[in-house]
Scaffold this motif. Sequence first.
Motif, PDB file in Angstrom:
ATOM      1  N   VAL B 283      41.154  40.132  59.602  1.00  0.00           N
ATOM      2  CA  VAL B 283      41.771  41.514  59.848  1.00  0.00           C
ATOM      3  C   VAL B 283      41.379  42.429  58.642  1.00  0.00           C
ATOM      4  CG1 VAL B 283      44.081  42.703  59.464  1.00  0.00           C
ATOM      5  CG2 VAL B 283      43.751  40.682  61.312  1.00  0.00           C
ATOM      6  N   TRP B 284      41.045  41.698  57.272  1.00  0.00           N
ATOM      7  CA  TRP B 284      41.250  42.329  56.026  1.00  0.00           C
ATOM      8  C   TRP B 284      39.617  43.062  56.088  1.00  0.00           C
ATOM      9  CZ3 TRP B 284      44.087  44.740  52.789  1.00  0.00           C
ATOM     10  CH2 TRP B 284      43.516  45.179  51.626  1.00  0.00           C
ATOM     11  N   PRO B 285      38.744  42.030  56.160  1.00  0.00           N
ATOM     12  CA  PRO B 285      37.401  43.044  55.975  1.00  0.00           C
ATOM     13  C   PRO B 285      37.108  43.875  57.296  1.00  0.00           C
ATOM     14  CG  PRO B 285      37.313  40.503  56.656  1.00  0.00           C
ATOM     15  CD  PRO B 285      38.304  40.637  56.165  1.00  0.00           C
ATOM     16  N   ALA B 371      36.092  29.923  43.177  1.00  0.00           N
ATOM     17  CA  ALA B 371      34.883  30.734  42.855  1.00  0.00           C
ATOM     18  C   ALA B 371      34.721  31.910  42.626  1.00  0.00           C
ATOM     19  CB  ALA B 371      33.770  30.425  44.130  1.00  0.00           C
ATOM     20  N   PRO B 372      33.951  32.450  41.702  1.00  0.00           N
ATOM     21  CA  PRO B 372      33.818  33.909  41.282  1.00  0.00           C
ATOM     22  C   PRO B 372      33.509  34.852  42.380  1.00  0.00           C
ATOM     23  CG  PRO B 372      32.122  32.829  40.360  1.00  0.00           C
ATOM     24  CD  PRO B 372      32.629  31.712  41.050  1.00  0.00           C
ATOM     25  N   GLY B 373      34.546  35.953  42.429  1.00  0.00           N
ATOM     26  CA  GLY B 373      34.143  36.909  43.562  1.00  0.00           C
ATOM     27  C   GLY B 373      35.260  36.702  44.640  1.00  0.00           C
ATOM     28  N   ILE B 374      35.588  35.759  44.835  1.00  0.00           N
ATOM     29  CA  ILE B 374      36.657  35.442  46.103  1.00  0.00           C
ATOM     30  C   ILE B 374      37.932  36.315  45.865  1.00  0.00           C
ATOM     31  CG2 ILE B 374      38.322  33.830  47.129  1.00  0.00           C
ATOM     32  CD1 ILE B 374      35.937  32.385  47.813  1.00  0.00           C
ATOM     33  N   ALA B 375      38.553  36.352  44.719  1.00  0.00           N
ATOM     34  CA  ALA B 375      39.505  37.001  44.395  1.00  0.00           C
ATOM     35  C   ALA B 375      39.521  38.720  44.464  1.00  0.00           C
ATOM     36  CB  ALA B 375      40.160  36.923  43.176  1.00  0.00           C
ATOM     37  N   GLU B 376      38.308  39.087  44.374  1.00  0.00           N
ATOM     38  CA  GLU B 376      38.235  40.599  44.430  1.00  0.00           C
ATOM     39  C   GLU B 376      37.951  40.762  45.962  1.00  0.00           C
ATOM     40  OE1 GLU B 376      36.089  38.829  42.140  1.00  0.00           O
ATOM     41  OE2 GLU B 376      37.565  39.332  40.852  1.00  0.00           O
ATOM     42  N   THR B 377      37.057  40.098  46.812  1.00  0.00           N
ATOM     43  CA  THR B 377      36.754  40.207  48.330  1.00  0.00           C
ATOM     44  C   THR B 377      37.936  39.896  48.962  1.00  0.00           C
ATOM     45  OG1 THR B 377      34.745  39.377  47.819  1.00  0.00           O
ATOM     46  CG2 THR B 377      34.967  40.054  49.920  1.00  0.00           C
ATOM     47  N   PHE B 378      38.773  38.839  48.648  1.00  0.00           N
ATOM     48  CA  PHE B 378      39.869  38.671  49.479  1.00  0.00           C
ATOM     49  C   PHE B 378      41.072  38.310  48.496  1.00  0.00           C
ATOM     50  CE2 PHE B 378      36.603  37.334  52.384  1.00  0.00           C
ATOM     51  CZ  PHE B 378      37.132  37.847  53.771  1.00  0.00           C
TER      52      PHE B 378
END
Lengths: 320, 440
Positions: B283-285, B371-378
């Motif tokens: 739903v988010w992306p 992992a880096p990047g996960i918090a920003e994307t999700f």
Amino acid sequence: MSTSVEAVRDAPAKPAATRQPLSDRAKAERRLGFWLAGPAFIIMLAVTAYPILLALWESLFKYRLTAPADREFVGLGNYATILSDGLFWRDLGVTVLITIITVVIELILGFALALVMNSALKAVRGWLRTAILVPYGIITVVSAFAWFYAFDINSGYINSWFAWVPGIDSDLNWFADTWTALSVIMASEIWKTTPFISLLLLAGLAQVPGELTEAAEVDGATWWQRMSKVIIPNMKAAIMVAVLFRALDAFRIFDNVYIMTNGAYGTEVLSLLAYRTSITRLEIGMGSAVSVLLFICVIIICFIAIKLFKVDLSGARGGK
Amino acid sequence: MPKDARYVGRTRKGVRAASGAVLALAATLLTGCGTDEGAAPTLTWYINPDAGGQAELAQQCTEASGGAYTIETSLLPNDAASQREQLARRLAAGDKSMDIMSLDPPNVPEYAEPGYLAPVPEDVAARTTEGVLEGALEGAKWKDKVVAVPFWANTQILWYRKSVAAAAGLDMTQPVTWDQVIDAAQSQDKYIGVQGARAESMTVWVNALVASAGGEIVENPDAPADELKLGLDSKAGKQAADVVSTIGKEGLGGPGLPTQTENTSMIQFQGDQGSFMVNYPFVWPATNASVEEGALPASLIDDIGWALYPAMNEGEDTAPPLGGINLGVGSNSQHPDLAFEAIECIVSPENQAQYFTTNGNPPSNEEAYEAPGIAETFPMAPTIRDSLELAVPRPQTPYYNEISTGIQQTWTPPSEVNPDTTPAESQKFIVEVLRGEKLL
């Protein structure tokens, strides 16, 4: 020895009084005929008789594809289960209902279209036939998707276009109710295959001798009298072929139902039941039994159609 | 007599010609099929459709193998049911190309029971299940043994419109129950996003409701078909039916509820009538993409919040649905050792994190969430991870398909579900089907 065998083989084809030994040329032609038709006959056996016989055999087992070790001979047990289950009879009822309604409407519409095509001006006749045949040229799955998206409550435009019709509004979920869903399924079926019937009837219409209708007209027959006393009786073979072909086709309906409702909410048909049992449930035995019953129904339809119309197709081909 | 001789001669010539043709064809085929000495074996990976992530991982692991193997992907059909059918048919037919398969967790027992899956070596099982979230690990087991390797895990969370929750006075920082969600949506005259279609999604919903109420749809999942004991006709089943029935009868799911799937409920949630919705992280992306395209207002993103799946009873844990993909090896694979080696590469936490950020499918391994990047994307990744800890798989039995279809047929449309009769009728129907006494 060989002569007597050939004579016996020929017996039903020729009356006894005219029986004569075959000439060398006739024998050679016959041999050539066997060679030419033989491969097709063998292929037909392989692709039709073999699967039918295999289905008959498999239908006697309780056999699930993902439990091969549990395979068990149950005789006619699968048939007893199916025939005593309300689901089978409900699906049969839905199938018969779709068949009758679509074939009757298609026959009426198809005949009207055939009359239009037959009497249209020569200049527009070709265009008219092409235009009428367009729906039939569309792949069934594609047309089923088109109808589904048109009527779907989320993506469809029908509810907004026809909101002025009583009973239709933006909240009408066509595929959530048996009758509305069946209406859409049948409408799509009629839209798609009426051209096929009209084409068959047009061929029948073209074969009615012009002298007969002219003579009737001279005798003062009305349009309806010419139609009911001259034209339709002379088209009996064409009507029978149209009804038989379409009835068989409609009875085996699958694509439209699969795409639009997948059989939900009382719209399941027999071919979908066979598919779900064999392919989705992987119950090869039970699924084969449903398929055999479906096959028997198809044979019954053929029998009824031929008996009802009392048409001798071999006569039409000049066989007698 | 001379005629016969000519005939025999022709036959012999024909036989010789036919034999020659067959030999030539066989030689051609053998040459074509043969592999060069020492060439890397090709492993076929049957993947479910995604945004290209599995094909990318196949390429990466092929390169990482240093020439030990090459992974080729083969695409399965779109929906889970068709994927199951194709895999089952191929496995039953003894297809030797089933080196690696992307498997839906509820279908794992159906393949494991008849021995269609190659056993996972103990050392591989130990390495690939280390740090795997509890719910995801349960979905990879059959009879308490790991029979497939968890790859990515999926779970449903509660999505909500902050404005609606605030207007209804619902404190979303605390766990919420179905009753609270229903009351809030009702008070604001909005629709709740649930999946009421006669499809697999209905089983997912019913299973989560029954499990959240402390029950089980199947009490002895590893029993034979005619000995399975169902727990639908229970207090938990009645509570589950109560939720489905209320949403259906009160019109809280909207007019599209009887045909509503994950995607259509998302579209409804994104509209003016949206309030709360249980759905997967896609739903988010998907919403972000629609906002970027200009199809949805930018303010929508700020109005969307997330929380754990609703609980059935206040103060008790929720039991969110579990999905995802496990990787299995066909028992007829000609390279099982290499296949497991490749699987170890595919499911490494780094690859799971990459797959999450690029394709939106959450990792089954806890480590990957850091992992880096996960918090920003999700930004909702911690909620997803917590949900996966609590998630309960659908009935892990070889007869899952029968149970699922039985539920779909008896619990739809939601407006016709009756808490007093539906659970009992549903249970009776499924038991009769399992005994072979009824059609499905």
